[in-house]
Design a protein around this motif. Structure first.
Motif, PDB file in Angstrom:
ATOM      1  N   ARG A  70       0.843  -1.082   0.032  1.00 35.59           N
ATOM      2  CA  ARG A  70       0.029  -0.118   0.094  1.00 35.59           C
ATOM      3  C   ARG A  70       0.943   1.122  -0.296  1.00 35.59           C
ATOM      4  O   ARG A  70       0.542   2.314  -0.471  1.00 35.59           O
ATOM      5  N   ALA A  71       2.061   1.263   0.850  1.00 35.80           N
ATOM      6  CA  ALA A  71       2.774   2.220   0.853  1.00 35.80           C
ATOM      7  C   ALA A  71       3.488   2.902  -0.494  1.00 35.80           C
ATOM      8  O   ALA A  71       3.735   3.835  -0.983  1.00 35.80           O
ATOM      9  N   THR A  72       3.885   1.534  -1.090  1.00 34.87           N
ATOM     10  CA  THR A  72       4.647   1.746  -2.420  1.00 34.87           C
ATOM     11  C   THR A  72       3.426   2.183  -3.567  1.00 34.87           C
ATOM     12  O   THR A  72       3.601   3.197  -4.405  1.00 34.87           O
ATOM     13  N   ALA A  73       2.289   1.968  -3.487  1.00 33.49           N
ATOM     14  CA  ALA A  73       1.371   2.335  -4.303  1.00 33.49           C
ATOM     15  C   ALA A  73       0.687   3.560  -4.225  1.00 33.49           C
ATOM     16  O   ALA A  73       0.410   4.274  -5.252  1.00 33.49           O
ATOM     17  N   ALA A  74       0.826   4.092  -3.049  1.00 30.45           N
ATOM     18  CA  ALA A  74       0.460   5.540  -2.831  1.00 30.45           C
ATOM     19  C   ALA A  74       1.770   6.624  -3.562  1.00 30.45           C
ATOM     20  O   ALA A  74       1.345   7.731  -4.012  1.00 30.45           O
ATOM     21  N   THR A  75       2.719   5.928  -3.897  1.00 28.44           N
ATOM     22  CA  THR A  75       3.732   6.809  -4.509  1.00 28.44           C
ATOM     23  C   THR A  75       3.967   6.222  -6.037  1.00 28.44           C
ATOM     24  O   THR A  75       4.512   6.960  -6.942  1.00 28.44           O
ATOM     25  N   GLU A  76       3.273   5.101  -6.456  1.00 30.35           N
ATOM     26  CA  GLU A  76       3.512   4.612  -7.830  1.00 30.35           C
ATOM     27  C   GLU A  76       2.273   4.361  -8.389  1.00 30.35           C
ATOM     28  O   GLU A  76       1.798   3.205  -8.310  1.00 30.35           O
ATOM     29  N   PRO A  77       1.370   5.126  -8.734  1.00 29.51           N
ATOM     30  CA  PRO A  77       0.125   5.088  -9.475  1.00 29.51           C
ATOM     31  C   PRO A  77      -0.095   3.822 -10.470  1.00 29.51           C
ATOM     32  O   PRO A  77      -1.290   3.279 -10.222  1.00 29.51           O
ATOM     33  N   GLU A  78       0.719   3.854 -10.955  1.00 33.48           N
ATOM     34  CA  GLU A  78       0.636   2.707 -12.178  1.00 33.48           C
ATOM     35  C   GLU A  78       0.459   1.118 -11.508  1.00 33.48           C
ATOM     36  O   GLU A  78       0.116   0.165 -12.122  1.00 33.48           O
ATOM     37  N   VAL A  79       0.999   0.944 -10.230  1.00 30.53           N
ATOM     38  CA  VAL A  79       0.707  -0.414  -9.868  1.00 30.53           C
ATOM     39  C   VAL A  79      -0.550  -0.465  -8.999  1.00 30.53           C
ATOM     40  O   VAL A  79      -0.790  -1.471  -8.512  1.00 30.53           O
ATOM     41  N   VAL A  80      -1.061   0.512  -8.923  1.00 32.54           N
ATOM     42  CA  VAL A  80      -2.429   0.423  -8.057  1.00 32.54           C
ATOM     43  C   VAL A  80      -3.567  -0.592  -8.272  1.00 32.54           C
ATOM     44  O   VAL A  80      -4.074  -1.141  -7.408  1.00 32.54           O
ATOM     45  N   PRO A  81      -3.890  -0.675  -9.716  1.00 39.40           N
ATOM     46  CA  PRO A  81      -4.691  -1.687  -9.939  1.00 39.40           C
ATOM     47  C   PRO A  81      -4.294  -3.182  -9.596  1.00 39.40           C
ATOM     48  O   PRO A  81      -5.091  -3.998  -9.034  1.00 39.40           O
ATOM     49  N   LEU A  82      -3.152  -3.513  -9.788  1.00 41.33           N
ATOM     50  CA  LEU A  82      -2.497  -5.081  -9.545  1.00 41.33           C
ATOM     51  C   LEU A  82      -2.471  -5.020  -7.815  1.00 41.33           C
ATOM     52  O   LEU A  82      -2.815  -5.881  -7.477  1.00 41.33           O
ATOM     53  N   VAL A  83      -2.215  -3.960  -7.107  1.00 43.57           N
ATOM     54  CA  VAL A  83      -2.057  -4.199  -5.878  1.00 43.57           C
ATOM     55  C   VAL A  83      -3.388  -4.149  -5.166  1.00 43.57           C
ATOM     56  O   VAL A  83      -3.533  -5.069  -4.361  1.00 43.57           O
ATOM     57  N   ASP A  84      -4.493  -3.422  -5.813  1.00 42.74           N
ATOM     58  CA  ASP A  84      -5.944  -3.746  -5.172  1.00 42.74           C
ATOM     59  C   ASP A  84      -6.228  -5.006  -5.523  1.00 42.74           C
ATOM     60  O   ASP A  84      -6.978  -5.625  -4.562  1.00 42.74           O
ATOM     61  N   ALA A  85      -6.170  -5.632  -6.668  1.00 41.47           N
ATOM     62  CA  ALA A  85      -6.368  -6.987  -7.122  1.00 41.47           C
ATOM     63  C   ALA A  85      -5.698  -8.064  -6.105  1.00 41.47           C
ATOM     64  O   ALA A  85      -6.469  -8.974  -5.550  1.00 41.47           O
ATOM     65  N   ALA A  86      -4.364  -7.727  -5.808  1.00 44.54           N
ATOM     66  CA  ALA A  86      -3.703  -8.886  -4.987  1.00 44.54           C
ATOM     67  C   ALA A  86      -4.263  -8.607  -3.556  1.00 44.54           C
ATOM     68  O   ALA A  86      -4.456  -9.728  -2.808  1.00 44.54           O
ATOM     69  N   LEU A  87      -4.620  -7.410  -2.768  1.00 43.22           N
ATOM     70  CA  LEU A  87      -4.964  -7.459  -1.706  1.00 43.22           C
ATOM     71  C   LEU A  87      -6.484  -7.887  -1.319  1.00 43.22           C
ATOM     72  O   LEU A  87      -6.642  -8.319  -0.289  1.00 43.22           O
ATOM     73  N   THR A  88      -7.264  -7.790  -2.541  1.00 43.63           N
ATOM     74  CA  THR A  88      -8.438  -8.049  -2.287  1.00 43.63           C
ATOM     75  C   THR A  88      -8.661  -9.742  -2.496  1.00 43.63           C
ATOM     76  O   THR A  88      -9.324 -10.567  -1.735  1.00 43.63           O
ATOM     77  N   ALA A  89      -7.411 -10.478  -3.120  1.00 45.14           N
ATOM     78  CA  ALA A  89      -7.423 -11.879  -3.267  1.00 45.14           C
ATOM     79  C   ALA A  89      -6.879 -12.218  -1.878  1.00 45.14           C
ATOM     80  O   ALA A  89      -7.614 -13.254  -1.409  1.00 45.14           O
ATOM     81  N   ARG A  90      -5.858 -11.472  -1.092  1.00 51.51           N
ATOM     82  CA  ARG A  90      -5.436 -11.990   0.138  1.00 51.51           C
ATOM     83  C   ARG A  90      -6.360 -11.841   1.038  1.00 51.51           C
ATOM     84  O   ARG A  90      -6.778 -12.896   1.988  1.00 51.51           O
TER      85      ARG A  90
END
Length: 297
Positions: free
Chosen positions: A158-178
């Motif tokens: 989450r911390a990295t996604a806050a500064t790297e917006p291009e990874v937000v969709p994948l991070v959201d999908a991964a966190l939802t899966a978790r």
């Protein structure tokens, strides 16, 4: 004892930005000398390239028996590795030799892993080795849980996604899966934690044995997920990489009696976590490969 730590170890410890790890690296010659004298060992050579979190030294014991001495900073939980290897007692994994809490291990063939086999055979041998490690966890708590480990990782993602917006969709999908996977895990086993083809070495007692666990307690699909993306650079280079990945998920799930969707979910989470971590420390090429792979899932 004067020697140059392997570059792979130096680079990896530099990425963690931990004063304890850097201090350990500075004291490593003295740490090795103390262990060699205390255990009455003769050093043959430092194994290169070695690991990303430990120094691996080929040694001989006082009676001439070949062995391996492994040294790692506290950050990488060598006591948990020792506890897991004790619990497995050589079943599917390298065996501890000697007494005490040192990571003094039976000598395998450090330069021969299942990764040297053709891909289909390598996956088969690696999966068979992994199955033997999935035992009931010890009654005493020495290993963190999948929920605990992935919780720490989720915060960093989450911390990295806050500064790297291009990874937000994948991070959201991964966190939802978790979140969904943690609701009702089908079993609780002692897991290797960082299993892949290069972690399975040729041995004498049995043809292949696992090394280098970062043990964790949880469901089997979490452990198998890292194996799905082995040789990711070859998958990305292949025009049929996405289809091959989906077939691999199906084949590994069926061969090890793991739910296919749970394996897909954990593979997604672990690939995104690794890709985001690589991005965070400046390994942009690794990040690109891992995140493209994750996008196929």
């Amino acid at each position: 004892m004067s020697f140059e730590p392997p570059k792979r170890l130096v680079n990896a410890l530099g990425e963690v930005r931990d004063d304890g790890a850097s201090g350990w690296l500075a004291r490593l010659p003295e740490i090795l000398q103390e262990a060699v004298e205390r255990l009455e060992l003769t050093v043959e050579r430092v194994h290169v390239p070695g690991g990303r979190s430990s120094l691996v030294v080929l040694v001989r014991r006082a009676d001439g028996t070949p062995a391996v001495l492994k040294l790692a900073p506290e950050r990488f939980r060598p006591e948990a590795e020792h506890a897991a290897l004790t619990h497995w007692n050589g079943l599917g994994a390298v065996q501890l030799v000697g007494d005490g809490g040192d990571l003094l291990l039976e000598r395998l063939h450090p330069d021969v892993s299942v990764r040297s086999l053709p891909e289909a055979k390598a996956l088969l041998e690696a999966a068979g080795t992994l199955r033997r490690l999935w035992v009931d966890p010890p009654s005493w708590r020495s290993c963190e849980t999948v929920a605990d480990r992935t919780g720490r990782q989720a915060e960093a993602m989450r911390a990295t996604a806050a500064t790297e917006p291009e990874v937000v969709p994948l991070v959201d999908a991964a966190l939802t899966a978790r979140d969904e996977l943690l609701v009702a895990p089908p079993e609780v086993r002692l897991l290797h934690g960082t299993f892949r083809q290069s972690k399975v070495l040729a041995g004498e007692r049995t043809p292949w044995l696992a090394v280098g666990p970062d043990p964790v307690v949880g469901e089997c699909a979490f452990d198998l997920a890292r194996l799905v993306r082995d040789r990711v650079e070859d998958l990305i280079a292949s025009p049929s990489g996405a289809a091959t990945t989906r077939r691999r998920v199906k084949r590994l799930a069926e061969s090890l009696d793991v739910d296919q969707e749970r394996l897909r979910g954990w593979t997604l989470f672990r690939a995104v976590e690794s890709g985001v971590r690589a991005l965070r420390v400046g390994r942009e090429r690794d990040a690109e490969l891992l995140l493209e792979f994750a996008g196929w899932l």
